[in-house]
Design a protein around this motif. Structure first.
Motif, short mmCIF file in Angstrom:
data_model
loop_
_atom_site.label_atom_id
_atom_site.label_comp_id
_atom_site.label_asym_id
_atom_site.label_seq_id
_atom_site.Cartn_x
_atom_site.Cartn_y
_atom_site.Cartn_z
N GLY A 150 -12.39 5.22 0.85
CA GLY A 150 -12.25 5.57 -0.55
C GLY A 150 -13.15 4.77 -1.46
O GLY A 150 -13.77 3.78 -1.04
N PRO A 151 -13.29 5.17 -2.74
CA PRO A 151 -14.12 4.41 -3.69
C PRO A 151 -13.68 2.96 -3.83
O PRO A 151 -14.51 2.08 -4.04
N PHE A 155 -4.63 -3.13 -2.30
CA PHE A 155 -5.23 -2.71 -3.57
C PHE A 155 -6.01 -1.42 -3.39
O PHE A 155 -5.95 -0.51 -4.24
N ASN A 156 -6.75 -1.32 -2.29
CA ASN A 156 -7.50 -0.10 -2.00
C ASN A 156 -6.55 1.10 -1.90
O ASN A 156 -6.83 2.18 -2.43
N ASP A 157 -5.43 0.89 -1.21
CA ASP A 157 -4.48 1.99 -1.05
C ASP A 157 -3.89 2.42 -2.39
O ASP A 157 -3.67 3.62 -2.62
N GLY A 202 0.81 -1.21 0.00
CA GLY A 202 0.00 0.00 0.00
C GLY A 202 0.84 1.26 0.00
O GLY A 202 0.55 2.24 -0.71
N MET A 203 1.93 1.25 0.76
CA MET A 203 2.80 2.42 0.84
C MET A 203 3.53 2.66 -0.48
O MET A 203 3.91 3.80 -0.79
N MET A 204 3.74 1.61 -1.26
CA MET A 204 4.41 1.78 -2.55
C MET A 204 3.65 2.71 -3.47
O MET A 204 4.24 3.43 -4.29
N ALA A 205 2.31 2.73 -3.36
CA ALA A 205 1.52 3.65 -4.18
C ALA A 205 1.87 5.09 -3.86
O ALA A 205 2.00 5.93 -4.77
N ALA A 206 2.03 5.39 -2.59
CA ALA A 206 2.39 6.76 -2.18
C ALA A 206 3.78 7.13 -2.67
O ALA A 206 4.03 8.28 -3.04
N VAL A 207 4.69 6.15 -2.69
CA VAL A 207 6.05 6.41 -3.18
C VAL A 207 6.01 6.77 -4.67
O VAL A 207 6.70 7.68 -5.12
N VAL A 208 5.20 6.04 -5.44
CA VAL A 208 5.07 6.34 -6.87
C VAL A 208 4.46 7.73 -7.07
O VAL A 208 4.91 8.51 -7.91
N VAL A 209 3.43 8.06 -6.29
CA VAL A 209 2.79 9.38 -6.40
C VAL A 209 3.77 10.48 -6.05
O VAL A 209 3.85 11.51 -6.74
#
Length: 526
Positions: free
Chosen positions: A448-449, A457-459, A286-293
């Motif tokens: 979230g949606p 996956f939600n993150d 989940g934290m990987m999504a924030a790193v990409v952003v």
């Protein structure tokens, strides 16, 4: 009547790859005294986000005021180190690398994890949650480290054209509109005077000089904050908020932060101060999504900083090097327990344009202030007690400057092309509209949606599509590289972009981005 000549305007408004009108560019420096004052100004500005994130998240983790102060000190300490790292061996652009709101969604997901939320003791719950966040940051930082130092992000960036970067860089500023006047409105009696005073000093009275220095333009932030902060303290001491609602008191009073009383006189943050990190696969993914952003947002901010420092746009190898160093910064965030990951501070990029000083040395001096005041807790807490609406008023101007820099990339494209109008319009609109949908849905439904049983996956979905620059990048790059792209190379601005795609493509790159102390022997630039 004189005959109109349509070619005349083109002579006066020709595209320029370096922004004009700056007093000091990336590698020129003001006097030491002026540089120290400007560095202190950048330090004060960085306190807004540094205090806001722990204030929002630490109570949700069960932390006390003492815990909040310690997190603020740690975040300020690593911000100073990360900023020095980026300005010395990263992109070398004058950028502050501070805490990022991009990490809030996965952090809140970790906080709400049943294995942590059900811990009865608040202090233990805070420490266990912090250790879980640390573990997720440490693992996820590998994405930026690998993509950066392997040059993969630089290779990906070659698909970016000036046209595609317009919505990305613009929404780095425009996408933060909710941190501007909506926060000013929480205490309009101090936020609005701050906004008016800052505009007046930095723009209408910038012609006032003292010893050949435009003092009001250059130090408008410090002067405005000093006056409005004193005014806010007078209102607080005079009892103006004595019987007001709690929400108003939190945003308006100068004595509600509880930072000064809780801060120690001297405290040096250190790695693993909360205990050994814990690792959970779901939290890490989940934290990987924030790193990409944060990587996407920092890419846009790097390009804005380059223009506001009167440098050429960072070539692909330099951009990769900066992303790799930011990955090291997130790794340090995880080791020290700063609660959130790092990205480029957009407000500090905007201040480069407001002061017209893009000097690298000024930002390095601000990093020294961050480290110094994070160790001397009482003094740092004094400046960190400035009410949030004062910072939000400044954000209204500085975020706008960054957004305008993004729009300035339009000069390198053909905006008489319907193809280009379609791409820019759609990517800007969806970059604002999709994150707004995600935000409103989250406020109404308290999630979230994306709300499946797979938390990671939600993150990924909720974090990625809540970021305006990331949505804009996805839409703009796909459209720009699929719609008539072979015939539209010049319309997209690729002829201007070509020299800056490689380190050796422009002779000025070594001047702006070359490594100091002969470090190029160990860290290749190309």
């Amino acid at each position: 009547m004189a005959e109109f000549k349509p070619e005349e305007p083109m002579h006066f408004y020709r595209p320029m790859d370096q922004l004009q009108g700056l007093e000091y560019c990336i590698d020129s420096n003001p006097s030491w005294l002026e540089a120290i004052a400007l560095g202190f100004q950048h330090y004060v500005l960085s306190l807004g986000t540094t205090v806001m994130i722990p204030t929002m998240l630490v109570p949700l983790m069960g932390g006390s005021d003492d815990d909040k102060v310690r997190v603020v000190q740690t975040l300020l300490f690593v911000t100073g180190i990360n900023t020095l790292l980026q300005t010395l061996i990263g992109t070398r652009l004058p950028t502050v690398i501070g805490g990022s709101f991009a990490f809030v969604v996965p952090i809140v997901s970790i906080i709400n994890d049943s294995s942590l939320a059900n811990i009865p003791d608040d202090h233990q719950r805070f420490r266990e949650t912090m250790r879980a966040i640390q573990g997720a940051l440490i693992v996820s930082s590998s994405i930026q480290i690998i993509l950066g130092f392997s040059q993969l992000w630089g290779i990906c960036s070659r698909f970016f054209s000036p046209l595609g970067m317009v919505p990305v860089v613009a929404l780095v500023g425009f996408g933060l509109f909710d941190r501007g006047f909506p926060v000013v409105g929480r205490c309009v009696e101090i936020g609005l005077p701050m906004l008016i005073l800052f505009v007046a000093l930095s723009q209408y009275f910038k012609w006032i000089y003292t010893r050949h220095i435009p003092v009001l333009e250059r130090f408008a932030l410090l002067i405005s904050i000093a006056f409005v902060w004193v005014y806010a303290h007078i209102l607080t001491a005079g009892g103006a908020y004595k019987n007001r609602p709690l929400h108003t008191q939190i945003n308006c009073r100068t004595d509600r932060a509880n930072l000064i009383s809780s801060a120690p006189w001297i405290k040096i943050p250190y790695p693993l101060q909360w205990g050994p990190p814990t690792f959970d696969a779901g939290h890490c993914f989940g934290m990987m999504a924030a790193v990409v952003v944060s990587m996407v947002e920092s890419t846009g901010a790097f390009k804005a900083a380059a223009r506001l420092a009167s440098a050429t746009t960072p070539p692909a190898p330099v951009l990769s090097r900066g992303i790799g160093c930011q990955g090291l910064s997130i790794l340090l965030d995880g080791l020290c327990g700063s609660l959130t990951g790092s990205s480029v501070s957009v407000e500090n990029v905007g201040l480069l344009g407001s002061t017209r000083v893009g000097s690298r040395r000024v930002i390095q001096i601000s990093a020294v202030f961050m480290i110094f005041f994070s160790i001397l807790g009482k003094f740092g807490a004094l400046f960190a007690s400035i009410p949030f609406p004062i910072f939000a008023a400044v954000y209204c101007i500085l975020f706008g400057i960054v957004a305008a820099v993004g729009l300035s990339y339009l000069q390198f494209t053909n905006m008489n092309s319907m193809r280009n109008l379609f791409i820019v319009g759609v990517s800007l609109f969806l970059g604002l509209s999709i994150p707004e949908y995600f935000d409103r849905y989250t406020i109404g439904a308290q999630h979230g949606p994306a709300h499946t049983k797979a938390g990671w996956f939600n993150d990924w979905i909720n974090t990625t599509f809540a970021s305006p620059p990331t949505v804009a990048l996805i839409v703009a790059v796909i459209l720009d590289n699929s719609l008539e792209f072979r015939e539209a190379g010049r319309d997209r601005g690729m002829h201007w972009w070509a020299p800056f795609r490689t380190y050796r493509g422009d002779s000025r790159n070594e001047e702006f981005y070359g490594l100091p102390f002969n470090m190029r022997r160990f860290i290749p630039s190309y």
